[in-house]
Write a protein that holds these residues in place. Structure first.
Motif, PDB file in Angstrom:
ATOM      1  N   ALA A  40     -24.027 -14.661   7.668  1.00 38.93           N
ATOM      2  CA  ALA A  40     -23.974 -15.666   6.784  1.00 38.93           C
ATOM      3  C   ALA A  40     -24.470 -15.440   5.485  1.00 38.93           C
ATOM      4  N   SER A  41     -25.504 -14.454   5.411  1.00 37.25           N
ATOM      5  CA  SER A  41     -26.100 -14.095   4.037  1.00 37.25           C
ATOM      6  C   SER A  41     -25.281 -13.025   3.413  1.00 37.25           C
ATOM      7  N   ALA A  42     -24.679 -11.921   4.464  1.00 38.67           N
ATOM      8  CA  ALA A  42     -23.782 -11.276   3.758  1.00 38.67           C
ATOM      9  C   ALA A  42     -22.706 -11.360   3.352  1.00 38.67           C
ATOM     10  N   LEU A  43     -21.877 -12.494   3.723  1.00 41.97           N
ATOM     11  CA  LEU A  43     -20.597 -13.007   3.353  1.00 41.97           C
ATOM     12  C   LEU A  43     -20.494 -13.319   1.686  1.00 41.97           C
ATOM     13  N   PRO A  44     -21.286 -14.008   1.050  1.00 40.08           N
ATOM     14  CA  PRO A  44     -21.092 -14.162  -0.491  1.00 40.08           C
ATOM     15  C   PRO A  44     -21.285 -12.740  -1.263  1.00 40.08           C
TER      16      PRO A  44
END
Length: 281
Positions: free
Chosen positions: A178-182
């Motif tokens: 979830a932190s990597a996605l943006p």
């Protein structure tokens, strides 16, 4: 899993004024700049070497050649070229950052850290120096220091996709999709064909159980590199989790000739057997 990419400091063409250059040399620099921006690294290299053929002491040509070689993954040659720069001017802005990237690529992590730390001390505004130093810290297992470097690089130049990608990969490895996605979405918005970004997006979506999105990104990655095993695996798993077992088996079959070690081949064959059995029921 080695998913990080070294990206160079960015070309520094025409760092001296046109009036200081003979017209043919200035024209060669301009053409090299255009070639570099268009992604024609071989063309840029040829033009820079033509400058050096007539003026072997041209520090701007050596510096820019080192960047072009680094972007091509020719790390030893890049180190040699930037070595010529540092011989001509040991305080040359940006040269230590190139050396840092080249040394990481060559596996000389200690030397890369030394060069990168010198680069950021000489020019704390150099985002690429922080990015390459972060890469060196990653290779040394200094994840916190690498994270600081990548965040600093992003603050310095938000339009550079490289630190966004590298920081995203830290989150992937840490199990934080979830932190990597943006960060990955920002990477591809800045550079749609950024090497590895679509594959890592597929990984992140898969970890979040968003299988349709994972499959879509995997297909985009494979359109750019049909032999990308990680993207193929993501595509197969997305098809499998969507209940599309026959398509998953087809992807696994395509992977078999590309897998070198016998253990991985056995694992693929086992997956295919299970999926084929499910199809028969």
């Amino acid at each position: 899993m080695r998913v990080f990419i070294i990206v160079s400091v960015g070309i520094m063409l025409l760092s001296c004024s046109r009036g200081e250059m003979p017209d043919p040399v200035a024209d060669a620099f301009l053409q090299a700049s255009d070639s570099y921006k268009a992604g024609d690294l071989e063309g840029a290299e040829s033009l820079l070497r033509s400058v050096l053929a007539s003026d072997s002491m041209n520090i701007d040509a050596w510096h820019n050649l080192s960047v072009v070689l680094l972007d091509q993954g020719r790390y030893g040659e890049a180190a040699a070229a930037v070595g010529r720069v540092l011989t001509l001017n040991p305080r040359r802005r940006g040269a230590q950052a190139v050396l840092c990237g080249a040394l990481v690529g060559m596996g000389n992590v200690g030397g890369a850290i030394t060069a990168g730390e010198l680069a950021v001390s000489m020019d704390p505004s150099d985002a690429s120096a922080f990015n390459n130093l972060g890469r060196a810290y990653l290779e040394a297992g200094r994840i916190q220091d690498a994270t600081v470097c990548f965040n600093t690089a992003i603050r310095r130049v938000p339009s550079d996709p490289s630190p966004h990608f590298n920081l995203a990969c830290i989150h992937i490895v840490a199990g934080q999709p979830a932190s990597a996605l943006p960060l990955l979405q920002r990477t591809v918005s800045l550079a749609p064909a950024y090497p590895g970004a679509r594959t890592q997006l597929a990984v992140a979506y898969g970890m979040l159980e968003l299988y349709e999105e994972a499959g879509h990104e995997a297909e985009m990655a494979l359109a750019m590199n049909p032999r990308d095993l990680m993207a193929m695996n993501c595509l197969a798993l997305s098809r499998q989790n969507l209940g599309m077992n026959e398509q998953a088996v087809s992807v696994y079959k395509d992977m078999l000739p590309l897998v070198a070690d016998s253990l991985s081949r056995e694992q693929l064959l086992a997956r295919m057997e299970v999926l084929s059995g499910e199809n028969e029921r």
